[in-house]
Write a protein that holds these residues in place. Structure first.
Motif, PDB file in Angstrom:
ATOM      1  N   GLN A   1       0.791  -1.162   0.223  1.00 13.73           N
ATOM      2  CA  GLN A   1      -0.334   0.157  -0.329  1.00 13.73           C
ATOM      3  C   GLN A   1       0.919   1.446   0.047  1.00 13.73           C
ATOM      4  O   GLN A   1       2.321   1.359   0.979  1.00 13.73           O
ATOM      5  CB  GLN A   1      -0.862   0.157   0.952  1.00 13.73           C
ATOM      6  N   SER A   2       0.538   2.283  -0.591  1.00 12.93           N
ATOM      7  CA  SER A   2       1.477   3.446  -0.843  1.00 12.93           C
ATOM      8  C   SER A   2       0.370   5.259  -1.106  1.00 12.93           C
ATOM      9  O   SER A   2      -1.078   3.997  -1.346  1.00 12.93           O
ATOM     10  CB  SER A   2       2.685   3.151  -1.834  1.00 12.93           C
ATOM     11  N   THR A   3       0.662   5.762  -0.726  1.00 13.56           N
ATOM     12  CA  THR A   3       0.212   6.614  -0.921  1.00 13.56           C
ATOM     13  C   THR A   3       0.771   8.242  -2.185  1.00 13.56           C
ATOM     14  O   THR A   3       1.936   8.165  -2.254  1.00 13.56           O
ATOM     15  CB  THR A   3       0.496   7.843   0.189  1.00 13.56           C
TER      16      THR A   3
ATOM     17  N   VAL B   1      -0.086  11.228  -3.891  1.00 14.13           N
ATOM     18  CA  VAL B   1      -0.062  13.319  -4.155  1.00 14.13           C
ATOM     19  C   VAL B   1      -0.623  13.351  -5.184  1.00 14.13           C
ATOM     20  O   VAL B   1       0.779  13.189  -6.065  1.00 14.13           O
ATOM     21  CB  VAL B   1       0.111  13.696  -2.584  1.00 14.13           C
TER      22      VAL B   1
ATOM     23  N   THR C   1      -2.717   1.485  -4.479  1.00 11.71           N
ATOM     24  CA  THR C   1      -2.348   3.211  -4.386  1.00 11.71           C
ATOM     25  C   THR C   1      -3.346   3.454  -3.827  1.00 11.71           C
ATOM     26  O   THR C   1      -4.707   3.625  -4.694  1.00 11.71           O
ATOM     27  CB  THR C   1      -1.810   4.116  -6.149  1.00 11.71           C
ATOM     28  N   HIS C   2      -3.294   4.729  -2.688  1.00 16.12           N
ATOM     29  CA  HIS C   2      -4.449   5.402  -1.724  1.00 16.12           C
ATOM     30  C   HIS C   2      -3.663   7.200  -3.160  1.00 16.12           C
ATOM     31  O   HIS C   2      -3.156   7.502  -2.324  1.00 16.12           O
ATOM     32  CB  HIS C   2      -4.294   5.593  -0.821  1.00 16.12           C
TER      33      HIS C   2
ATOM     34  N   LEU D   1      -4.828  10.379  -3.269  1.00  9.78           N
ATOM     35  CA  LEU D   1      -4.800  11.612  -2.491  1.00  9.78           C
ATOM     36  C   LEU D   1      -5.030  12.828  -3.283  1.00  9.78           C
ATOM     37  O   LEU D   1      -3.656  13.994  -3.397  1.00  9.78           O
ATOM     38  CB  LEU D   1      -3.730  11.852  -1.334  1.00  9.78           C
TER      39      LEU D   1
ATOM     40  N   LEU E   1      -0.387  11.348   7.839  1.00  8.42           N
ATOM     41  CA  LEU E   1       0.567  10.063   7.056  1.00  8.42           C
ATOM     42  C   LEU E   1       0.873   9.942   8.803  1.00  8.42           C
ATOM     43  O   LEU E   1       1.054   8.796   9.049  1.00  8.42           O
ATOM     44  CB  LEU E   1       1.929  10.938   6.404  1.00  8.42           C
TER      45      LEU E   1
ATOM     46  N   LEU F   1      -2.768   7.103   6.506  1.00  4.79           N
ATOM     47  CA  LEU F   1      -2.516   7.073   5.318  1.00  4.79           C
ATOM     48  C   LEU F   1      -1.401   6.124   4.867  1.00  4.79           C
ATOM     49  O   LEU F   1      -0.698   5.874   5.565  1.00  4.79           O
ATOM     50  CB  LEU F   1      -1.737   8.426   3.968  1.00  4.79           C
TER      51      LEU F   1
ATOM     52  N   LEU G   1       4.002   7.532   2.235  1.00  5.95           N
ATOM     53  CA  LEU G   1       4.279   8.653   0.816  1.00  5.95           C
ATOM     54  C   LEU G   1       5.619   7.783  -0.087  1.00  5.95           C
ATOM     55  O   LEU G   1       6.257   8.009   0.452  1.00  5.95           O
ATOM     56  CB  LEU G   1       4.574   9.671   1.298  1.00  5.95           C
TER      57      LEU G   1
END
Length: 321
Positions: A2-4, A6, A29-30, A32, A78, A83, A86
């Motif tokens: 899992q990762s964010t 932006v 992927t998250h 944002l 974070l 979340l 990143l």
């Protein structure tokens, strides 16, 4: 894992197509999204349809105080575990005005504030939360070449000045004209490439910085501040050019941007990616002295907003600088 990621500029055009592809291609992927006002809630709901992980923070990219608030919210989420780690920042939002006299709330010319300083402040505030391997992608433009082959005679080439001049209104001849506004745009995109080169020098190993040029993409919202005829041409006439090699469709440009973000397109740190492959940017864009000068100026311009909270004792990595 899992990762964010932006992303700014995901509400329309290239960014919207890229956001949708990132979510399809990378279900872990998250995403944002950073969007103005109530647009973020609607955008995150639309992109999240089908079970994708999408959330938003609100920001006006023309205001460095607003960028600071958005970055602080991201950091809080974070640090609080809301979340996942990143691993990406996509500075895709951009603006172009019909003059070089539009001043933002911080006293900076608006094109420079959005296309250069907002991205720089995000990078500086988020830098020590990136979990390698991570990638920063800044959308630039082939108008920075300044020749007919790259701008089709529609946008004047960049006209470099001291960053202290570029950051303020009236930096170009006849500043009340559309030509001056477009010169501010091409110059801001050259500046963005300069900063990508500087990020590549300064960021820790495992955090890459890449400039991505989508090519000429008719039908985006970039001309929303233009006169009525120009807006009509961008929406109704120029899209026909996507049938030729002179232009790129929104869907193709979005695919190319997503592939850069996800690392599918090979691009070492500091690269300029022209659509779907790494290439050389203009000769003018390679100037270490100018890049250091711009870095120093961007640091001064954003200093009052860039004070970062002390990291937890186990974080380990100092900020760049």
């Amino acid at each position: 894992m899992q990762s964010t990621v932006v992303m700014t500029g995901a509400s329309r055009g290239i960014g919207r197509a890229a956001a949708e592809r990132v979510l399809r291609r990378s279900p872990h992927t998250h995403l944002l999204v950073v969007a103005r006002g109530s647009c973020g809630a609607r955008l995150s709901a639309e992109l999240g349809a089908g079970g994708h992980a999408v959330s938003y923070v609100a920001a006006d990219l023309g205001s460095l105080g607003s960028v600071r608030s958005a970055a602080t919210e991201i950091l809080d989420r974070l640090d609080g575990g809301e979340l996942p780690p990143l691993r990406g920042f996509v500075g895709n939002a951009g603006t172009q005005y019909t003059n070089a006299l539009t001043e933002g709330p911080d006293g900076f010319e608006c094109t420079f504030a959005v296309n250069v300083l907002a991205n720089h402040l995000f990078v500086r505030l988020l830098e020590d939360r990136f979990a390698p391997p991570a990638r920063i992608v800044i959308t630039v433009s082939d108008t920075h070449f300044g020749d007919f082959r790259h701008n089709l005679g529609m946008v004047p080439g960049p006209l470099w000045r001291s960053p202290e001049v570029l950051a303020r209104t009236g930096a170009f001849p006849r500043p009340d004209t559309t030509a001056a506004g477009r010169t501010a745009y091409s110059t801001s995109k050259l500046a963005a490439i300069h900063l990508v080169h500087e990020y590549a020098r300064r960021l820790p190993a495992g955090i890459d910085a890449v400039a991505h040029n989508p090519g000429f993409v008719p039908g985006t919202g970039l001309a929303r501040n233009a006169d009525r005829f120009s807006r009509f041409a961008m929406r109704r006439i120029l899209p026909v050019m996507t049938l030729t090699p002179l232009a790129t469709s929104r869907s193709a440009a979005g695919q190319h941007l997503a592939d850069v973000v996800l690392g599918t397109t090979e691009a070492p740190t500091g690269s300029y990616v022209d659509r779907d492959r790494a290439a050389r940017s203009s000769e003018e864009s390679y100037d270490p002295r100018r890049e250091r000068e711009l870095w120093d100026a961007a640091e001064r311009f954003t200093a009052v907003y860039a004070a970062r909270r002390r990291r937890s004792p186990d974080s380990g990595r100092p900020p760049i600088g």
